[in-house]
Design a protein around this motif. Structure first.
Motif, PDB file in Angstrom:
ATOM      1  N   VAL A 101       0.547  -1.455  -0.257  1.00  0.00           N
ATOM      2  CA  VAL A 101       0.120  -0.001  -0.058  1.00  0.00           C
ATOM      3  C   VAL A 101       1.045   1.388   0.567  1.00  0.00           C
ATOM      4  O   VAL A 101       0.953   2.088  -0.403  1.00  0.00           O
ATOM      5  N   LEU A 102       2.061   1.049   0.513  1.00  0.00           N
ATOM      6  CA  LEU A 102       2.960   2.791   0.977  1.00  0.00           C
ATOM      7  C   LEU A 102       3.077   2.516  -0.242  1.00  0.00           C
ATOM      8  O   LEU A 102       3.780   3.721  -1.370  1.00  0.00           O
ATOM      9  N   THR A 103       3.588   1.702  -1.057  1.00  0.00           N
ATOM     10  CA  THR A 103       4.438   1.733  -2.443  1.00  0.00           C
ATOM     11  C   THR A 103       3.744   2.446  -3.745  1.00  0.00           C
ATOM     12  O   THR A 103       3.863   3.793  -4.398  1.00  0.00           O
ATOM     13  N   ILE A 104       2.293   1.439  -3.451  1.00  0.00           N
ATOM     14  CA  ILE A 104       1.816   2.641  -4.193  1.00  0.00           C
ATOM     15  C   ILE A 104       0.678   3.911  -4.218  1.00  0.00           C
ATOM     16  O   ILE A 104       1.103   4.862  -4.987  1.00  0.00           O
ATOM     17  N   VAL A 105       1.161   3.898  -2.752  1.00  0.00           N
ATOM     18  CA  VAL A 105       0.091   5.657  -2.416  1.00  0.00           C
ATOM     19  C   VAL A 105       1.852   6.237  -2.682  1.00  0.00           C
ATOM     20  O   VAL A 105       1.258   7.409  -3.451  1.00  0.00           O
ATOM     21  N   LEU A 106       2.269   6.081  -2.834  1.00  0.00           N
ATOM     22  CA  LEU A 106       3.645   7.006  -2.673  1.00  0.00           C
ATOM     23  C   LEU A 106       3.941   7.000  -4.489  1.00  0.00           C
ATOM     24  O   LEU A 106       4.088   8.274  -4.831  1.00  0.00           O
ATOM     25  N   SER A 107       3.645   5.980  -4.685  1.00  0.00           N
ATOM     26  CA  SER A 107       3.996   6.495  -6.283  1.00  0.00           C
ATOM     27  C   SER A 107       3.091   7.363  -7.425  1.00  0.00           C
ATOM     28  O   SER A 107       2.884   7.953  -7.799  1.00  0.00           O
ATOM     29  N   LEU A 108       1.754   7.164  -6.201  1.00  0.00           N
ATOM     30  CA  LEU A 108       0.304   7.823  -7.040  1.00  0.00           C
ATOM     31  C   LEU A 108       0.384   9.371  -7.155  1.00  0.00           C
ATOM     32  O   LEU A 108       0.888  10.587  -7.344  1.00  0.00           O
ATOM     33  N   ILE A 109       1.362   9.994  -5.802  1.00  0.00           N
ATOM     34  CA  ILE A 109       1.599  10.791  -5.267  1.00  0.00           C
ATOM     35  C   ILE A 109       2.229  11.581  -6.126  1.00  0.00           C
ATOM     36  O   ILE A 109       2.420  12.492  -6.584  1.00  0.00           O
ATOM     37  N   PHE A 110       3.209  11.215  -6.486  1.00  0.00           N
ATOM     38  CA  PHE A 110       4.656  11.386  -7.355  1.00  0.00           C
ATOM     39  C   PHE A 110       3.915  12.051  -8.995  1.00  0.00           C
ATOM     40  O   PHE A 110       4.197  12.443  -9.433  1.00  0.00           O
ATOM     41  N   ILE A 111       2.928  10.787  -8.647  1.00  0.00           N
ATOM     42  CA  ILE A 111       2.353  10.830 -10.589  1.00  0.00           C
ATOM     43  C   ILE A 111       1.361  11.981 -10.371  1.00  0.00           C
ATOM     44  O   ILE A 111       1.238  12.730 -11.212  1.00  0.00           O
ATOM     45  N   ALA A 112       0.421  12.639  -9.163  1.00  0.00           N
ATOM     46  CA  ALA A 112      -0.477  13.432  -9.204  1.00  0.00           C
ATOM     47  C   ALA A 112       0.694  14.055  -8.947  1.00  0.00           C
ATOM     48  O   ALA A 112       0.054  16.164  -9.454  1.00  0.00           O
ATOM     49  N   ILE A 113       1.847  14.696  -8.700  1.00  0.00           N
ATOM     50  CA  ILE A 113       2.559  15.659  -8.415  1.00  0.00           C
ATOM     51  C   ILE A 113       3.022  16.651  -9.276  1.00  0.00           C
ATOM     52  O   ILE A 113       2.922  17.291 -10.298  1.00  0.00           O
ATOM     53  N   ALA A 114       3.131  15.323 -10.638  1.00  0.00           N
ATOM     54  CA  ALA A 114       3.365  15.368 -11.754  1.00  0.00           C
ATOM     55  C   ALA A 114       2.382  16.133 -12.327  1.00  0.00           C
ATOM     56  O   ALA A 114       2.636  17.460 -13.404  1.00  0.00           O
ATOM     57  N   TYR A 115       1.473  15.968 -12.118  1.00  0.00           N
ATOM     58  CA  TYR A 115       0.307  16.181 -12.857  1.00  0.00           C
ATOM     59  C   TYR A 115      -0.246  17.352 -13.058  1.00  0.00           C
ATOM     60  O   TYR A 115      -0.722  18.409 -13.228  1.00  0.00           O
ATOM     61  N   ILE A 116      -0.438  17.830 -11.569  1.00  0.00           N
ATOM     62  CA  ILE A 116      -0.505  18.797 -10.668  1.00  0.00           C
ATOM     63  C   ILE A 116       0.395  20.554 -10.948  1.00  0.00           C
ATOM     64  O   ILE A 116      -0.155  21.415 -11.959  1.00  0.00           O
ATOM     65  N   ASN A 117       1.590  19.493 -11.809  1.00  0.00           N
ATOM     66  CA  ASN A 117       3.012  20.919 -11.580  1.00  0.00           C
ATOM     67  C   ASN A 117       2.559  20.871 -13.500  1.00  0.00           C
ATOM     68  O   ASN A 117       3.136  22.265 -13.937  1.00  0.00           O
ATOM     69  N   ASP A 118       2.045  20.017 -14.311  1.00  0.00           N
ATOM     70  CA  ASP A 118       1.924  20.174 -15.498  1.00  0.00           C
ATOM     71  C   ASP A 118       1.010  18.676 -15.983  1.00  0.00           C
ATOM     72  O   ASP A 118       0.947  17.894 -15.850  1.00  0.00           O
ATOM     73  N   PRO A 119      -0.094  18.972 -16.374  1.00  0.00           N
ATOM     74  CA  PRO A 119      -1.741  18.865 -16.745  1.00  0.00           C
ATOM     75  C   PRO A 119      -1.108  17.815 -17.514  1.00  0.00           C
ATOM     76  O   PRO A 119      -1.755  16.728 -18.340  1.00  0.00           O
ATOM     77  N   ARG A 120       0.009  18.229 -18.996  1.00  0.00           N
ATOM     78  CA  ARG A 120       0.273  17.688 -20.394  1.00  0.00           C
ATOM     79  C   ARG A 120       1.249  17.019 -20.396  1.00  0.00           C
ATOM     80  O   ARG A 120       2.011  16.473 -20.844  1.00  0.00           O
ATOM     81  N   VAL A 121       1.678  16.479 -18.824  1.00  0.00           N
ATOM     82  CA  VAL A 121       3.513  15.924 -18.555  1.00  0.00           C
ATOM     83  C   VAL A 121       3.742  14.642 -19.850  1.00  0.00           C
ATOM     84  O   VAL A 121       4.561  14.524 -19.774  1.00  0.00           O
ATOM     85  N   HIS A 122       2.498  13.725 -19.872  1.00  0.00           N
ATOM     86  CA  HIS A 122       2.172  12.399 -20.408  1.00  0.00           C
ATOM     87  C   HIS A 122       2.833  12.969 -21.850  1.00  0.00           C
ATOM     88  O   HIS A 122       3.453  11.898 -21.985  1.00  0.00           O
ATOM     89  N   LYS A 123       2.688  13.889 -22.560  1.00  0.00           N
ATOM     90  CA  LYS A 123       3.197  14.405 -23.867  1.00  0.00           C
ATOM     91  C   LYS A 123       4.634  14.309 -23.772  1.00  0.00           C
ATOM     92  O   LYS A 123       5.215  14.133 -24.736  1.00  0.00           O
ATOM     93  N   LYS A 124       5.458  14.679 -22.649  1.00  0.00           N
ATOM     94  CA  LYS A 124       6.670  15.191 -23.108  1.00  0.00           C
ATOM     95  C   LYS A 124       7.517  13.137 -22.630  1.00  0.00           C
ATOM     96  O   LYS A 124       8.650  13.347 -22.534  1.00  0.00           O
ATOM     97  N   TYR A 125       6.729  12.452 -22.077  1.00  0.00           N
ATOM     98  CA  TYR A 125       7.438  11.466 -21.218  1.00  0.00           C
ATOM     99  C   TYR A 125       7.884  10.164 -22.017  1.00  0.00           C
ATOM    100  O   TYR A 125       9.088   9.977 -21.955  1.00  0.00           O
TER     101      TYR A 125
END
Lengths: 434, 116
Positions: free
Chosen positions: A241-265
């Motif tokens: 659960v900790l792994t999944i929660v931490l991963s989702l936090i990092f993904i959420a931070i990425a999308y909050i900073n840049d909603p189109r972040v996946h296009k640069k991935y």
């Protein structure tokens, strides 16, 4: 204005502070203060060599407390040094946090930092110039704990038992300082051996030092070098659960900073990942944080597919892979080597019964730049060779002082494969040009 | 000058030469100018592909990071087309470009960070 402040708060450094708070809160959620205290003392007093699962030694609360405090100390250190949160620095901090599940604690890391500080003084350079080495240096910290808590000094010198600490503490601290002192020069040199295709370069340098320590300790038969212990899978669900929660936090931070972040991935995924690939510098922090989160979810998925349960070393491997999501690793270069490692176990006499092969599935990603540069098939081959070499690498480092044993093995994999592949690639290029 | 700094300077010359040759530039010269507070590498060539110049400027003009330099400087001069300028960019503070009489002059400036 508010939006700007919010985005500023969502920097990698803030993500790490958030991670500290989650780990710290979780420690006291699972255990009471007294249990954490006694477990933490047991962790500090353990020889900490491979493999010492702090979950088994101190329990979940004390281990999370250890991870959280080590994480906080290092985040404070980089803030104090006014260092930019680059890819290698981010990877170093998550690696430290990961290995605080099985081998690193406040007691055995500080002498190594002091050694590097003295080396920086000798070189007349700022301590922060060696920050990357500092952050990865503590992979050899078990040698400090082993000198203090793993050797029966009083029995050896036929003295009263209280002499154990009087001899052990100075000996451990001095060995730690010596290790830190030689590591910067050694790691700068070893990077040429594998040409930057082993992401755990300092693990390779420490493997060489660990060989020296093993050889010296083995010269004295009275010293017991076989002190590794069992692992604990009792907290698998919590850690998943900790792994999944931490991963989702990092993904959420990425999308909050840049909603189109996946296009640069896609751009990041094209990188070979060879040292020194600072994803934060090259692709920006949003893309890097997205990659960190995806690497965490990828680890969770691989472990779920293989039916592995998370213990201390496994959690260490997960956090390390996540950290290197800002410093060379991404799914395109990691999956081939992971597949190669898996095939090496199922097609040979090796099995997944022991922890060594299980964590190798994640730590094999040290060799991911080979797949990133030379393609999927070569990556699979690199993963296969890595698994074949890893147990041998451990034999050379009897005693388990180098927590980055897979980094030591990956150095040989890269050194074996890359010169030949480079020659072949040059030939192909020449043919194309002709 | 510290021996490590001397080795870094020679490896920068090696990498500049390597990059030029790998990109099919057969005629060029690299001159080193050691000054009290900086070292200048002056690369002269008759032609330089626009695409190569853009790549150079993009990588070299990035901020110099001492912690990455002390960690990875030994990789300088050991590059292929995918990794050219990656490490070099970390060792150079900035570059200047000048075009005179059909000759391109690129000046790479590395400030002295090592205390004597």
């Amino acid at each position: 204005m508010h939006e700007m402040m919010f985005k500023t708060l969502l920097k990698p450094r803030t993500a790490l502070i958030l991670m500290f708070l989650i780990l710290f809160a979780m420690a006291f959620f699972f255990d009471d203060a007294s249990t954490i205290y006694h477990g933490y003392i047991a962790i500090l007093k353990s020889p900490s060599i491979l493999i010492s699962d702090y979950l088994e030694i101190g329990g979940l609360g004390a281990t999370l407390f250890n991870v959280a405090t080590i994480l906080l100390i290092n985040v404070i250190m980089i803030s104090f040094l006014k260092t930019k949160m680059s890819g290698p620095v981010f990877a170093g901090i998550l690696t430290i946090a990961g290995f605080s599940f099985f081998g690193k604690n406040i007691f055995n890391t500080i002498p190594i930092y002091v050694g590097i500080y003295l080396y920086a003084r000798l070189q007349k350079l700022d301590f922060k110039s060696f920050l990357i080495v500092v952050l990865f240096s503590t992979g050899i910290s078990p040698v400090v704990s082993f000198m203090i808590f793993g050797i029966d000094w009083s029995g050896w010198f036929r003295l009263a038992p209280f002499w154990n600490y009087w001899i052990g503490i100075p000996a451990g601290v001095l060995v730690g300082i010596f290790t830190g002192f030689v590591l910067p020069a050694l790691s700068a040199h070893t990077i040429r051996f594998h040409k930057g295709y082993n992401l755990y370069n300092i693990g390779f340098a420490m493997g060489i030092l660990s060989m020296l320590f093993s050889a010296l300790f083995r010269s004295f038969r009275a010293i017991d070098l076989d002190q590794g212990g069992p692992t604990s899978e009792a907290y698998h669900a919590e850690l998943m659960v900790l792994t999944i929660v931490l991963s989702l936090i990092f993904i959420a931070i990425a999308y909050i900073n840049d909603p189109r972040v996946h296009k640069k991935y896609i751009g990041l995924m094209k990188s070979s990942g060879r040292l020194v690939s600072d994803f934060i510098r090259d692709y920006g922090r949003s893309v890097s944080m997205l990659n960190v989160g995806i690497m965490g979810l990828l680890c969770a998925l691989v472990l779920w597919l293989l039916g592995f349960e998370i213990n201390g070393p496994m959690m260490g491997a997960i956090l390390t892979v996540m950290g290197f999501g800002a410093f060379g690793k991404h799914p395109r270069n990691c999956l081939p080597v992971m597949l190669g490692a898996y095939l090496a176990v199922v097609l040979t006499d090796y099995t997944f019964d022991g922890i060594g092969m299980m964590i190798a599935i994640l730590f094999v990603t040290a060799a991911s730049p080979i797949a990133g540069r030379y393609g999927v098939l070569i990556g699979i081959l690199a993963g296969f060779i890595h698994v074949a070499i890893t147990p041998l690498a451990l034999v050379f480092q009897e005693g388990g002082f180098n927590l980055y044993n897979n980094g030591f093995a990956a150095g040989f994999v890269a050194a074996l494969m890359v010169p030949f592949l480079e020659a072949l690639t040059k030939k192909n290029n020449e043919e194309e040009e002709e | 000058m510290k021996r490590q700094e001397i080795r870094i300077l020679t490896m920068i010359i090696r990498e500049l030469s390597l990059v030029m040759l790998m990109n099919n530039h057969d005629t060029f010269s690299v001159t080193l100018e050691k000054r009290p507070k900086e070292t200048r590498f002056i690369l002269k060539t008759d032609t330089l592909a626009d695409e190569l110049l853009t790549r150079m400027q993009e990588k070299v003009n990035r901020e110099r990071e001492m912690e990455v330099e002390t960690y990875g400087w030994e990789l300088v001069g050991d590059v292929d087309k995918q990794s050219e300028f990656e490490i070099l960019g970390l060792l150079i503070d900035y570059m200047e470009v000048e075009e005179t009489d059909g000759e391109m002059v690129l000046t790479f400036v590395r400030k002295s960070m090592y205390r004597e």
